[in-house]
Design a protein around this motif. Structure first.
Motif, mmCIF file in Angstrom:
data_model
loop_
_atom_site.group_PDB
_atom_site.id
_atom_site.type_symbol
_atom_site.label_atom_id
_atom_site.label_comp_id
_atom_site.label_asym_id
_atom_site.label_seq_id
_atom_site.Cartn_x
_atom_site.Cartn_y
_atom_site.Cartn_z
ATOM 1 N N PHE A 294 0.836 -1.209 0.000
ATOM 2 C CA PHE A 294 0.000 0.000 0.000
ATOM 3 C C PHE A 294 0.869 1.257 0.000
ATOM 4 C CE2 PHE A 294 -2.788 2.987 2.614
ATOM 5 C CZ PHE A 294 -3.488 3.452 1.511
ATOM 6 N N GLY A 295 2.011 1.192 0.671
ATOM 7 C CA GLY A 295 2.938 2.330 0.678
ATOM 8 C C GLY A 295 3.469 2.685 -0.693
ATOM 9 N N GLU A 296 3.368 1.758 -1.647
ATOM 10 C CA GLU A 296 3.751 2.050 -3.031
ATOM 11 C C GLU A 296 2.625 2.750 -3.792
ATOM 12 O OE1 GLU A 296 5.364 -1.221 -5.288
ATOM 13 O OE2 GLU A 296 6.376 -2.020 -3.526
ATOM 14 N N LEU A 297 1.405 2.660 -3.269
ATOM 15 C CA LEU A 297 0.263 3.276 -3.949
ATOM 16 C C LEU A 297 -0.026 4.683 -3.461
ATOM 17 C CD1 LEU A 297 -2.290 0.318 -4.096
ATOM 18 C CD2 LEU A 297 -0.744 1.123 -5.883
ATOM 19 N N LEU A 298 0.155 4.922 -2.159
ATOM 20 C CA LEU A 298 -0.225 6.217 -1.601
ATOM 21 C C LEU A 298 0.673 6.576 -0.432
ATOM 22 C CD1 LEU A 298 -2.326 8.558 -1.592
ATOM 23 C CD2 LEU A 298 -3.647 7.194 0.054
ATOM 24 N N VAL A 299 1.251 7.770 -0.508
ATOM 25 C CA VAL A 299 1.995 8.350 0.605
ATOM 26 C C VAL A 299 1.107 9.424 1.203
ATOM 27 C CG1 VAL A 299 3.999 9.736 1.247
ATOM 28 C CG2 VAL A 299 4.258 7.862 -0.370
ATOM 29 N N ILE A 300 0.964 9.390 2.527
ATOM 30 C CA ILE A 300 0.103 10.359 3.215
ATOM 31 C C ILE A 300 0.981 11.227 4.102
ATOM 32 C CG2 ILE A 300 -1.839 10.638 4.796
ATOM 33 C CD1 ILE A 300 -2.753 7.800 3.868
ATOM 34 N N ASP A 301 0.922 12.533 3.874
ATOM 35 C CA ASP A 301 1.671 13.515 4.655
ATOM 36 C C ASP A 301 0.693 14.397 5.429
ATOM 37 O OD1 ASP A 301 4.280 12.817 3.614
ATOM 38 O OD2 ASP A 301 3.735 13.883 1.772
#
Length: 156
Positions: A79-86
């Motif tokens: 999932f970390g390859e699909l969306l980074v949340i800042d």
């Protein structure tokens, strides 16, 4: 393997705006016997279809297969390859609404994750709850290895 995420969101408002968004697919990742053995050791699930290549070669799958729960657990790093949340202070895996394992993952097979934000809505405490539909695909497979709806909460 680490690759750059296909999407990025900063803060609660951008997360809310992702409702209905197709997040795409990750890169392919091989599932190894070492991963399966490590998972078996961690969970105590040492069934021969997972950890005994010689016996599994004559079994129903023609070789060892990954545990279903190992396949599910790989959703997290993928999932970390699909969306980074800042721009948030905390993210919580709130649970799963439905999980199925339609096909096995043979050891040595390559998998990837496809994801869609099914819904995103505000929750108490200044957060957002996201429902994410995930599909773990097997390279060359007719059916997915795992289909799951995950629930995450993110807080400002």
């Amino acid at each position: 393997m680490t690759t750059e995420a296909t999407g990025r969101a900063t803060g609660i408002d951008e997360l809310l705006a992702l409702a209905g968004t197709d997040l795409g697919r990750t890169e392919w990742r091989e599932v190894t016997q070492e991963q399966v053995n490590t998972f078996a050791d961690a969970t105590g699930d040492r069934q021969w279809i997972h950890v005994d290549p010689e016996r599994a070669a004559t079994g129903p799958f023609g070789g060892t297969i990954a545990h279903g729960y190992l396949t599910l657990s790989l959703v997290i790093p993928l999932f970390g390859e699909l969306l980074v949340i800042d721009g948030i202070s905390m993210s919580v895996n709130y649970g799963l609404e439905k999980v199925r394992f339609p096909a096995p993952v043979p050891v040595g097979a390559r998998i990837r994750l496809a994801g869609t934000v099914a819904a995103a809505e505000p929750v108490k405490g200044g957060g957002v709850q996201m429902l994410l539909d995930f599909t773990v695909e097997v390279d060359g497979g007719d059916k997915p290895a795992c289909v799951a709806r995950a629930v995450y909460r993110h807080y400002a």
